[in-house]
Design a protein around this motif. Structure first.
Motif, short mmCIF file in Angstrom:
data_model
loop_
_atom_site.label_atom_id
_atom_site.label_comp_id
_atom_site.label_asym_id
_atom_site.label_seq_id
_atom_site.Cartn_x
_atom_site.Cartn_y
_atom_site.Cartn_z
N ARG A 28 0.89 -1.13 -0.25
CA ARG A 28 0.03 -0.01 0.04
C ARG A 28 0.98 1.14 0.04
O ARG A 28 0.61 2.16 -0.69
CB ARG A 28 -0.93 -0.09 1.01
CG ARG A 28 -1.91 1.07 1.14
CD ARG A 28 -2.62 1.19 2.54
NE ARG A 28 -3.24 -0.27 2.81
CZ ARG A 28 -4.37 -0.65 2.46
NH1 ARG A 28 -5.30 -0.11 1.45
NH2 ARG A 28 -4.94 -1.80 2.65
N ASP A 29 1.95 1.19 0.86
CA ASP A 29 3.00 2.46 0.80
C ASP A 29 3.54 2.77 -0.55
O ASP A 29 3.83 3.70 -1.08
CB ASP A 29 3.93 2.03 1.68
CG ASP A 29 3.53 2.11 3.11
OD1 ASP A 29 2.46 2.72 3.52
OD2 ASP A 29 4.32 1.48 4.00
N ALA A 30 3.76 1.44 -1.34
CA ALA A 30 4.41 1.74 -2.56
C ALA A 30 3.48 2.40 -3.51
O ALA A 30 3.63 3.14 -4.44
CB ALA A 30 5.07 0.06 -3.20
N LEU A 31 1.93 2.00 -3.31
CA LEU A 31 0.91 2.54 -4.29
C LEU A 31 1.01 3.91 -3.95
O LEU A 31 0.67 4.66 -4.91
CB LEU A 31 -0.19 1.87 -4.09
CG LEU A 31 -0.27 0.22 -4.59
CD1 LEU A 31 -1.68 -0.46 -4.30
CD2 LEU A 31 0.04 0.28 -6.07
N GLN A 44 -7.68 5.26 -10.13
CA GLN A 44 -7.51 3.72 -10.41
C GLN A 44 -7.10 2.91 -9.60
O GLN A 44 -7.62 1.73 -9.70
CB GLN A 44 -6.63 3.47 -11.58
CG GLN A 44 -6.59 4.57 -12.87
CD GLN A 44 -7.75 4.20 -13.68
OE1 GLN A 44 -8.32 3.06 -13.78
NE2 GLN A 44 -8.54 5.38 -14.07
N LEU A 45 -6.60 3.19 -8.44
CA LEU A 45 -6.44 2.44 -7.38
C LEU A 45 -7.03 2.66 -6.05
O LEU A 45 -7.38 1.38 -5.53
CB LEU A 45 -4.86 2.84 -6.86
CG LEU A 45 -3.85 2.57 -8.07
CD1 LEU A 45 -2.59 3.19 -7.61
CD2 LEU A 45 -3.80 1.09 -8.44
N PHE A 46 -7.60 3.76 -5.80
CA PHE A 46 -8.30 3.90 -4.45
C PHE A 46 -9.85 4.46 -4.85
O PHE A 46 -9.89 5.05 -5.72
CB PHE A 46 -7.47 4.81 -3.70
CG PHE A 46 -6.22 4.63 -3.22
CD1 PHE A 46 -6.02 3.35 -2.25
CD2 PHE A 46 -5.01 4.86 -3.93
CE1 PHE A 46 -4.77 2.96 -2.00
CE2 PHE A 46 -3.73 4.35 -3.75
CZ PHE A 46 -3.75 3.40 -2.42
N SER A 55 -10.79 -4.66 -6.64
CA SER A 55 -10.58 -5.33 -8.12
C SER A 55 -9.01 -5.05 -8.20
O SER A 55 -8.56 -5.77 -9.34
CB SER A 55 -11.46 -5.13 -9.20
OG SER A 55 -11.33 -3.58 -9.32
N VAL A 56 -8.21 -4.24 -7.71
CA VAL A 56 -6.81 -4.16 -7.92
C VAL A 56 -6.29 -5.35 -7.52
O VAL A 56 -6.46 -5.88 -6.24
CB VAL A 56 -6.32 -2.97 -7.10
CG1 VAL A 56 -4.83 -2.76 -7.19
CG2 VAL A 56 -7.13 -1.57 -7.63
N ARG A 57 -5.31 -5.91 -8.28
CA ARG A 57 -4.51 -7.03 -7.95
C ARG A 57 -2.93 -6.49 -7.93
O ARG A 57 -2.54 -5.98 -8.95
CB ARG A 57 -4.50 -8.00 -9.03
CG ARG A 57 -6.00 -8.65 -9.08
CD ARG A 57 -6.34 -9.43 -7.75
NE ARG A 57 -7.75 -9.73 -7.70
CZ ARG A 57 -8.81 -9.26 -7.11
NH1 ARG A 57 -8.38 -8.13 -6.36
NH2 ARG A 57 -9.88 -9.63 -7.31
#
Length: 86
Positions: A28-31, A44-46, A55-57
């Motif tokens: 999550r920190d990387a995202l 797109q992510l959150f 649905s984020v993989r």
């Protein structure tokens, strides 16, 4: 950290692979580091509450990674964003 991106994230970043400043932490920190560099990736992510979209993989070396799994700064992460449509 190197991130490999798929789907609409490529349009946001302009590349399949990007580097972000990441000293280690969770996936999550990387995202979040990705969103700091590319703010348009947030949608797109959150979701609106700041939670990772269901649905984020995420994968590391082909193995599924949970958002709270630890990652080292020198690892690579592959991100499959939320997909829409049918």
């Amino acid at each position: 950290m190197e991130l490999t991106l798929f789907g609409p994230l490529r349009g946001v970043t302009g590349a399949k692979t990007v580097e972000v400043e990441f000293g280690g932490g969770t996936a999550r920190d990387a995202l979040c580091a990705l969103v700091d560099r590319y703010p348009r990736a947030r949608d797109q992510l959150f979701d609106g509450a700041g939670d990772l979209r269901p649905s984020v993989r995420l994968t590391r070396d082909g193995e599924r990674v949970d958002p709270d799994d630890a990652l080292a700064a020198d690892e690579s992460l592959t991100v499959y964003p939320a997909m829409r449509g049918g």
